[in-house]
Design an enzyme around this catalytic site. Sequence first.
Site, PDB file in Angstrom:
ATOM      1  N   LYS A  16     -26.467  64.774  16.616  1.00 24.74           N
ATOM      2  CA  LYS A  16     -27.476  63.843  16.104  1.00 24.74           C
ATOM      3  C   LYS A  16     -27.199  62.423  16.622  1.00 24.74           C
ATOM      4  CE  LYS A  16     -28.396  66.671  11.976  1.00 24.74           C
ATOM      5  NZ  LYS A  16     -28.276  66.759  10.503  1.00 24.74           N
ATOM      6  N   TYR A  56     -38.107  70.039  11.371  1.00 27.98           N
ATOM      7  CA  TYR A  56     -37.744  69.952   9.950  1.00 27.98           C
ATOM      8  C   TYR A  56     -38.924  70.250   9.023  1.00 27.98           C
ATOM      9  CZ  TYR A  56     -33.071  68.092  10.999  1.00 27.98           C
ATOM     10  OH  TYR A  56     -31.766  67.936  11.415  1.00 27.98           O
ATOM     11  N   ASN A 119     -24.652  63.089   9.246  1.00 28.63           N
ATOM     12  CA  ASN A 119     -23.665  64.179   9.326  1.00 28.63           C
ATOM     13  C   ASN A 119     -23.485  64.752  10.736  1.00 28.63           C
ATOM     14  OD1 ASN A 119     -26.073  65.545   9.331  1.00 28.63           O
ATOM     15  ND2 ASN A 119     -25.660  66.790   7.513  1.00 28.63           N
ATOM     16  N   HIS A 122     -26.259  69.261  13.981  1.00 30.02           N
ATOM     17  CA  HIS A 122     -27.133  70.281  13.403  1.00 30.02           C
ATOM     18  C   HIS A 122     -26.785  71.645  13.983  1.00 30.02           C
ATOM     19  CE1 HIS A 122     -30.738  72.657  12.507  1.00 30.02           C
ATOM     20  NE2 HIS A 122     -30.703  73.010  13.775  1.00 30.02           N
ATOM     21  N   GLU A 133     -35.726  77.523  17.175  1.00 27.01           N
ATOM     22  CA  GLU A 133     -35.339  76.159  17.543  1.00 27.01           C
ATOM     23  C   GLU A 133     -35.027  76.041  19.040  1.00 27.01           C
ATOM     24  OE1 GLU A 133     -32.227  75.256  14.717  1.00 27.01           O
ATOM     25  OE2 GLU A 133     -33.622  75.361  13.034  1.00 27.01           O
TER      26      GLU A 133
HETATM   27  P1  RTP Z   1     -28.811  70.823   9.646  1.00 26.02           P
HETATM   28  O1  RTP Z   1     -30.167  71.508   9.564  1.00 26.02           O
HETATM   29  O2  RTP Z   1     -28.896  69.415  10.155  1.00 26.02           O
HETATM   30  O3  RTP Z   1     -27.742  71.643  10.294  1.00 26.02           O
HETATM   31  O4  RTP Z   1     -28.365  70.632   8.158  1.00 26.02           O
HETATM   32  P2  RTP Z   1     -28.210  71.671   6.990  1.00 26.02           P
HETATM   33  O5  RTP Z   1     -28.854  72.973   7.318  1.00 26.02           O
HETATM   34  O6  RTP Z   1     -26.760  71.645   6.684  1.00 26.02           O
HETATM   35  O7  RTP Z   1     -29.006  70.940   5.841  1.00 26.02           O
HETATM   36  P3  RTP Z   1     -30.559  70.939   5.423  1.00 26.02           P
HETATM   37  O8  RTP Z   1     -30.617  71.123   3.959  1.00 26.02           O
HETATM   38  O9  RTP Z   1     -31.387  71.829   6.304  1.00 26.02           O
HETATM   39  O10 RTP Z   1     -30.949  69.432   5.721  1.00 26.02           O
HETATM   40  C1  RTP Z   1     -31.192  69.007   7.024  1.00 26.02           C
HETATM   41  C2  RTP Z   1     -30.616  67.641   7.208  1.00 26.02           C
HETATM   42  O11 RTP Z   1     -31.285  66.724   6.366  1.00 26.02           O
HETATM   43  C3  RTP Z   1     -30.393  65.697   5.965  1.00 26.02           C
HETATM   44  N1  RTP Z   1     -30.312  65.668   4.503  1.00 26.02           N
HETATM   45  N2  RTP Z   1     -30.303  64.568   3.811  1.00 26.02           N
HETATM   46  N3  RTP Z   1     -30.218  62.692   1.665  1.00 26.02           N
HETATM   47  C4  RTP Z   1     -30.145  63.973   1.408  1.00 26.02           C
HETATM   48  O12 RTP Z   1     -30.015  64.372   0.289  1.00 26.02           O
HETATM   49  C5  RTP Z   1     -30.191  64.910   2.517  1.00 26.02           C
HETATM   50  N4  RTP Z   1     -30.149  66.223   2.411  1.00 26.02           N
HETATM   51  C6  RTP Z   1     -30.216  66.700   3.681  1.00 26.02           C
HETATM   52  C7  RTP Z   1     -29.042  66.011   6.579  1.00 26.02           C
HETATM   53  O13 RTP Z   1     -28.921  65.301   7.818  1.00 26.02           O
HETATM   54  C8  RTP Z   1     -29.134  67.503   6.821  1.00 26.02           C
HETATM   55  O14 RTP Z   1     -28.233  67.914   7.824  1.00 26.02           O
END
Ligand code: RTP
Length: 155
Positions: A16, A56, A119, A122, A133
Amino acid sequence: LVASLEQVEQTYIMVKPDGVQRGLVGEIISRFERKGFKLTGLKLFQCPKELAEEHYKDLKTKSFYPTLIDYITSGPVVCMVWEGVGVVASARKLIGSTNPLQAEPGTIRGDLAVQTGRNVVHGSDSPENGKRETALWFKEGELYEWTPAQAPWLM
Ligand code: RTP
């Protein structure tokens, strides 16, 4: 033992904008390389807003969605496709929990990040999303099949 073609998965991994800005690209690529997965796609890319929204789309109703779209489009990202047996789940383990404060030491987020909203990386969450994707971020001619010189037992 040689894996059958059906067992080989692909996952979409993305450094990212914060990971690029902090100079963590090499470190992150290394972890997947050293694990033994095969890189089949790689590019530095400024993500247009429309693509971020498509990527997203499942999070559209979340309160953090607008911030997330701003974050992902705030600078270039490094897009990658990694291939191998079990690569989708394994990559998620290497990456660690979404909230870096909950990510185990030894994982990318556990070692290198503090905030959920920054973070650094991804990874696709299922083989289906790995395919979806990959198709979203890469054109066909941008992906390569090649044979590793070492460790053919991993493929
Ligand atoms: P990624 O898709 O980036 O690998 O992340 P993930 O599956 O671990 O998490 P996901 O729930 O799909 O969320 C995607 C990305 O959104 C951001 N996020 N921000 N502020 C918040 O509460 C929050 N929650 C999620 C993070 O960058 C997350 O990786």
